[in-house]
Design a protein around this motif. Structure first.
Motif, PDB file in Angstrom:
ATOM      1  N   LYS B 186     -17.175 -25.373 -21.579  1.00 53.01           N
ATOM      2  CA  LYS B 186     -17.431 -25.321 -23.299  1.00 53.01           C
ATOM      3  C   LYS B 186     -17.137 -26.808 -23.580  1.00 53.01           C
ATOM      4  N   ASN B 187     -16.280 -27.532 -22.801  1.00 57.67           N
ATOM      5  CA  ASN B 187     -16.212 -29.054 -23.255  1.00 57.67           C
ATOM      6  C   ASN B 187     -16.070 -29.955 -21.937  1.00 57.67           C
ATOM      7  N   PRO B 188     -17.091 -30.563 -21.569  1.00 58.90           N
ATOM      8  CA  PRO B 188     -18.408 -30.480 -22.296  1.00 58.90           C
ATOM      9  C   PRO B 188     -19.487 -29.509 -21.843  1.00 58.90           C
ATOM     10  N   ASP B 189     -19.996 -28.865 -22.714  1.00 60.84           N
ATOM     11  CA  ASP B 189     -20.939 -27.732 -22.593  1.00 60.84           C
ATOM     12  C   ASP B 189     -22.246 -28.351 -22.168  1.00 60.84           C
ATOM     13  N   PRO B 190     -23.312 -27.455 -21.678  1.00 60.56           N
ATOM     14  CA  PRO B 190     -24.523 -28.066 -21.320  1.00 60.56           C
ATOM     15  C   PRO B 190     -25.415 -28.933 -22.458  1.00 60.56           C
ATOM     16  N   ALA B 191     -25.000 -28.660 -23.553  1.00 57.31           N
ATOM     17  CA  ALA B 191     -25.823 -29.361 -24.636  1.00 57.31           C
ATOM     18  C   ALA B 191     -25.150 -30.549 -24.974  1.00 57.31           C
ATOM     19  N   GLN B 192     -23.756 -30.652 -24.673  1.00 52.96           N
ATOM     20  CA  GLN B 192     -23.214 -32.149 -24.823  1.00 52.96           C
ATOM     21  C   GLN B 192     -23.617 -32.928 -23.738  1.00 52.96           C
ATOM     22  N   VAL B 193     -23.722 -32.307 -22.369  1.00 55.03           N
ATOM     23  CA  VAL B 193     -24.113 -33.213 -21.335  1.00 55.03           C
ATOM     24  C   VAL B 193     -25.564 -33.623 -21.636  1.00 55.03           C
ATOM     25  N   ASP B 194     -26.320 -32.617 -21.980  1.00 49.72           N
ATOM     26  CA  ASP B 194     -27.615 -33.566 -22.405  1.00 49.72           C
ATOM     27  C   ASP B 194     -27.748 -34.448 -23.223  1.00 49.72           C
ATOM     28  N   LYS B 195     -27.035 -34.562 -24.401  1.00 49.02           N
ATOM     29  CA  LYS B 195     -26.785 -35.508 -25.348  1.00 49.02           C
ATOM     30  C   LYS B 195     -26.320 -36.830 -24.770  1.00 49.02           C
ATOM     31  N   ILE B 196     -25.438 -36.729 -23.696  1.00 45.57           N
ATOM     32  CA  ILE B 196     -24.870 -37.939 -22.868  1.00 45.57           C
ATOM     33  C   ILE B 196     -25.698 -38.605 -22.131  1.00 45.57           C
ATOM     34  N   GLU B 197     -26.574 -37.600 -21.307  1.00 42.49           N
ATOM     35  CA  GLU B 197     -27.637 -38.084 -20.812  1.00 42.49           C
ATOM     36  C   GLU B 197     -28.815 -38.743 -21.220  1.00 42.49           C
ATOM     37  N   ALA B 198     -29.043 -38.467 -22.479  1.00 40.75           N
ATOM     38  CA  ALA B 198     -29.961 -38.771 -23.222  1.00 40.75           C
ATOM     39  C   ALA B 198     -29.707 -40.109 -23.765  1.00 40.75           C
ATOM     40  N   VAL B 199     -28.274 -40.470 -24.081  1.00 45.85           N
ATOM     41  CA  VAL B 199     -27.987 -41.800 -24.446  1.00 45.85           C
ATOM     42  C   VAL B 199     -28.070 -42.698 -23.140  1.00 45.85           C
ATOM     43  N   ARG B 211     -25.477 -30.667 -12.339  1.00 53.44           N
ATOM     44  CA  ARG B 211     -24.958 -29.616 -12.959  1.00 53.44           C
ATOM     45  C   ARG B 211     -24.959 -28.276 -12.240  1.00 53.44           C
ATOM     46  N   TYR B 212     -23.873 -27.566 -12.367  1.00 51.83           N
ATOM     47  CA  TYR B 212     -23.618 -26.642 -11.444  1.00 51.83           C
ATOM     48  C   TYR B 212     -23.679 -25.270 -12.048  1.00 51.83           C
ATOM     49  N   ASP B 213     -24.600 -24.540 -11.690  1.00 50.62           N
ATOM     50  CA  ASP B 213     -24.401 -22.876 -12.245  1.00 50.62           C
ATOM     51  C   ASP B 213     -23.423 -22.089 -11.559  1.00 50.62           C
ATOM     52  N   GLY B 214     -22.679 -21.262 -12.139  1.00 47.29           N
ATOM     53  CA  GLY B 214     -21.707 -20.513 -11.732  1.00 47.29           C
ATOM     54  C   GLY B 214     -20.464 -21.270 -11.732  1.00 47.29           C
ATOM     55  N   ALA B 215     -20.106 -22.466 -12.212  1.00 45.80           N
ATOM     56  CA  ALA B 215     -18.779 -23.020 -12.479  1.00 45.80           C
ATOM     57  C   ALA B 215     -18.798 -23.539 -13.873  1.00 45.80           C
ATOM     58  N   GLY B 216     -17.430 -23.419 -14.111  1.00 44.01           N
ATOM     59  CA  GLY B 216     -16.965 -23.854 -15.439  1.00 44.01           C
ATOM     60  C   GLY B 216     -16.345 -25.340 -15.674  1.00 44.01           C
ATOM     61  N   HIS B 217     -15.257 -25.260 -16.160  1.00 46.22           N
ATOM     62  CA  HIS B 217     -14.452 -26.603 -16.340  1.00 46.22           C
ATOM     63  C   HIS B 217     -13.377 -26.663 -15.013  1.00 46.22           C
ATOM     64  N   GLY B 218     -13.147 -27.636 -14.270  1.00 46.31           N
ATOM     65  CA  GLY B 218     -12.365 -27.978 -13.405  1.00 46.31           C
ATOM     66  C   GLY B 218     -12.482 -27.230 -12.109  1.00 46.31           C
ATOM     67  N   PHE B 219     -13.919 -27.044 -11.498  1.00 44.43           N
ATOM     68  CA  PHE B 219     -14.081 -26.181 -10.719  1.00 44.43           C
ATOM     69  C   PHE B 219     -13.771 -26.560  -9.261  1.00 44.43           C
ATOM     70  N   PHE B 220     -13.425 -28.066  -9.265  1.00 41.24           N
ATOM     71  CA  PHE B 220     -12.715 -28.739  -7.861  1.00 41.24           C
ATOM     72  C   PHE B 220     -11.289 -28.140  -7.632  1.00 41.24           C
ATOM     73  N   GLY B 221     -10.649 -27.790  -8.750  1.00 43.88           N
ATOM     74  CA  GLY B 221      -9.156 -27.580  -8.342  1.00 43.88           C
ATOM     75  C   GLY B 221      -8.980 -26.166  -7.562  1.00 43.88           C
TER      76      GLY B 221
END
Lengths: 86, 248
Positions: B186-199, B211-221
């Motif tokens: 949710k933070n960063p959501d895919p749209a926010q990641v798009d914005k970062i990448e665009a910059v 960008r990983y499907d099936g994964a949310g925040h903190g998926f290394f933990g």
């Protein structure tokens, strides 16, 4: 994402920690990553004594569901207790 | 040499922001090196077991890892320190940069260090890593793991402790950037990641986003329900390869 959101409430009471009983006057409440509980997010409550310089913290980390049940239990216990005692 | 690499870990003293004496968890691989190094920036819950595990994972791969305790100024155990820091609204970006520079100063004094350093962070630490990469010219590589709030749309959300929109530092980042994100975050959501990448793209920066499907925040933990084994293993592999490419 980690947040900096904290709901702070003043209270009056006591809590028991590693050094025994302490007076508490503050609770910080937040819903974020826990330090210890095996959850992605937890409802965390830090009971502290602000006037004593926050030297001790008595902390709990609860799942969202169990936090809601706790709220209901507190309200139910208060209601029954008030009816019984007053 | 054995198939498995040994390592040495210790808690070391560093001199952080404004000369404050702090501490850091340090792990160095077995052998003389010299090795590249990674400053690992912990997330909001603080200097926790997961942070130490991540530092050791880096050392296991032949990289020096060092994780400064960003909350060392507070009393108590690391969890108490994190609670206090949160209650105070978090630590300032300037202080984080100063503490990371303190970790760099420690590294420069180590004979096993090859002089090349990168920075990595999880969650709020990913945001801090992005800022450090922009403000510390000697950084050779950055790995941002799901750092949120890199783009602050509402100026009212800028505070004295966090006065600069992190994305404004993008123009100053001279090193390659690896970004790792979960598409269910949710933070960063895919749209926010798009914005970062665009910059980054518009600025001509060298970056690679995964960008990983099936994964949310903190998926290394691995000690939390958000752990996603397949995505985490791939993300770590990309992290190791990236750091070795730029720090060896």
């Amino acid at each position: 994402m980690c947040t900096y959101i904290v709901e702070t409430t003043k209270l009056m009471g006591a809590a028991k920690g590693p050094q025994g009983w302490v007076s508490i006057d503050t609770a910080n409440v937040y819903f974020d990553h826990p330090f210890h509980a095996p959850l992605d997010h937890s409802l965390n409550i830090d009971f502290m004594n602000q006037s004593d310089g926050l030297t001790q913290r008595i902390a709990v980390e609860l799942s969202a569901d169990s936090a809601m049940r706790l709220v209901e239990s507190i309200l139910a216990a208060l209601k029954q207790g008030e009816a019984a005692h007053f | 040499m054995s198939y498995y690499r040994g390592m040495t870990t210790q808690v070391v003293s560093i001199t952080g922001y404004q000369g404050d004496k702090g501490e850091a968890y340090y792990a160095r691989p077995e052998g003389n090196g010299p090795f590249g190094a990674v400053v690992l920036i912990h997330h909001m819950p603080g200097w926790d077991n997961w942070t130490m595990e991540a530092v050791r994972k880096l050392a296991h791969q032949g990289l020096i890892g060092i994780a400064p305790n960003l909350y060392f100024r507070e009393p108590g155990s690391p969890d108490d320190q994190a609670a206090k820091a949160r209650a105070d609204g978090g630590v300032s970006d300037d202080q984080v940069v100063g503490d990371v520079e303190g970790a760099l100063a420690f590294l420069r004094a180590q004979k096993e260090f090859n002089g090349k350093v990168g920075v990595m962070g999880f969650c709020s630490g990913g945001r801090h890593a992005f800022i450090c990469a922009g403000r510390i010219a000697s950084m050779k590589a950055i790995v941002d793991c799901w750092g949120g709030s890199l783009i602050v749309d509402d100026p009212a959300l800028l505070t004295p402790k966090r006065p600069i929109n992190p994305i404004d530092y993008a123009k100053d980042i001279q090193c390659p950037i690896l970004g790792i994100f979960g598409n269910e975050d949710k933070n960063p959501d895919p749209a926010q990641v798009d914005k970062i990448e665009a910059v980054l793209k518009s600025l001509g920066k060298t970056y690679s986003f995964h960008r990983y499907d099936g994964a949310g925040h903190g998926f290394f933990g691995s000690e939390r329900p958000a752990y996603r084994v397949e995505q985490a293993l791939d993300g770590w592999k990309k992290t190791y390869d990236f750091f070795h490419q730029h720090l060896d």
